[in-house]
Enzyme design. Structure first.
Site, PDB file in Angstrom:
ATOM      1  N   HIS A 191      -2.215  -4.915   7.476  1.00  0.00           N
ATOM      2  CA  HIS A 191      -2.998  -6.108   7.182  1.00  0.00           C
ATOM      3  C   HIS A 191      -4.450  -5.730   6.915  1.00  0.00           C
ATOM      4  CE1 HIS A 191      -4.922 -10.104   8.489  1.00  0.00           C
ATOM      5  NE2 HIS A 191      -4.469 -10.228   7.267  1.00  0.00           N
ATOM      6  N   GLY A 204      -8.796  -5.876  -0.255  1.00  0.00           N
ATOM      7  CA  GLY A 204      -8.428  -5.569   1.114  1.00  0.00           C
ATOM      8  C   GLY A 204      -9.119  -4.322   1.615  1.00  0.00           C
ATOM      9  N   THR A 253       0.761  -1.247   0.000  1.00  0.00           N
ATOM     10  CA  THR A 253       0.000   0.000   0.000  1.00  0.00           C
ATOM     11  C   THR A 253       0.801   1.312   0.000  1.00  0.00           C
ATOM     12  OG1 THR A 253      -1.650  -1.234   1.263  1.00  0.00           O
ATOM     13  CG2 THR A 253      -1.957   1.109   1.112  1.00  0.00           C
TER      14      THR A 253
END
Length: 312
Positions: A226, A203, A173
């Site tokens: 995460h 995600g 990211t």
């Protein structure tokens, strides 16, 4: 009136040493690019988009060129962009074969009544608005191929690496947050996801309030880490809400990360700006490259406790 701020990050993970220099150079260039857009009269959301495009174009990061691969060896990317005025937002999920997913997210925000388009529909929409469709191999780096081979060989995905016993690995990211001198806010986040993810997996990045949030009554946030954990606690919105109570960006991010760890044992990082020009880049992983421009100074760092400056 507070000075404008353009703050970017390049992902919170265990960045290997061979990527350190490229990662720092990439976030510095992106912060400068966003600042340039503001200086030339662009809006906060224009600056956020331009900064993230710069990050997507840098193969050191997991977004656009440099994206990691699904288990099937393909690139599927997610992106979001949001402006704090009116809470306008656009996002794409599992989009393929475009160099800059954040540009497509911006078109979703500006040209449709929707918030998110995914998969084939997102690609068809991008084509309809003249977004170049590229050969997927142009988005894949040798590092991404080696990383997928490693995870397949050892039957391990980065889902298992976000814990205290084994630090996070795998690309992750990029993002930008902006507050203009007039108090306008914007946030943008983009990613190729996590290595060896299931095809079709999205995600946190394109999810409003998880991967990013901007509110002209509070500030702007972009998250990294995460994704499943970040989604469960709506991390970006959580941090923004804490800032709305008067907490500084640093305190709000620390509170959000502590909450995520305590509830779902998740780790990551975030960047945030407040309406008064407060700035923070905080992470619970080994490293996170970040940079921001405020006034005539470029600030940057990557390791815990590191804070360097340069005159523009």
């Amino acid at each position: 009136m507070p000075e404008s701020v353009v703050l970017v990050h390049g992902g919170a993970w265990a960045i290997p040493e061979h990527l350190w220099d490229a990662s720092v150079a990439g976030v510095k260039a992106a912060a400068r690019r966003g600042h340039q857009v503001l200086a030339e009269g662009g809006s906060a959301v224009d600056a956020a988009e331009a900064a993230v495009v710069s990050l997507e174009d840098c193969p050191a990061f997991d977004a656009g060129k440099g994206s990691v691969l699904t288990y099937d060896g393909e690139v599927e990317m997610d992106a979001i962009i949001m402006q704090g005025a009116g809470l306008s937002v656009g996002a794409v999920g599992a989009i393929r074969n475009v160099p800059n997913p954040v540009r497509v997210a911006r078109l979703v925000m500006d040209k449709t009544p929707h918030v998110m388009l995914v998969g084939e529909g997102a690609n068809k929409f991008a084509s309809a608005f003249g977004i170049e469709q590229v050969d997927p191999d142009t988005l894949i780096t040798p590092y991404a191929r080696k990383e997928l081979e490693y995870y397949k060989t050892f039957k391990k995905t980065v889902y298992s690496l976000f814990n205290k016993t084994e630090p996070p690995s795998g690309h992750d990211t990029v993002g930008c947050v902006v507050v203009s001198a007039s108090g306008a806010t914007a946030a943008a986040t983009s990613t190729g996801g996590i290595t060896a993810k299931m095809p079709g997996r999205c995600g946190d990045t394109p999810v409003v309030g998880a991967g990013a949030y901007a509110d002209d009554q509070a500030g702007a946030v972009s998250t990294t880490g995460h994704g499943e954990s970040i989604m469960k606690v709506c991390l970006a919105r959580h941090i923004t809400s804490l800032m709305s109570t008067g907490q500084t960006p640093e305190a709000a991010i620390k509170g959000g990360l502590e909450y995520m760890e305590s509830r779902v044992k998740g780790f990551g990082g975030a960047i945030a700006v407040s309406l008064d020009g407060g700035v923070a880049a905080v992470f619970s992983t080994p490293r996170m490259p970040w940079a921001y421009v405020q006034g005539d100074t470029l600030h940057f760092g990557m390791h815990p406790g590191q804070h360097c400056t340069e005159d523009l």
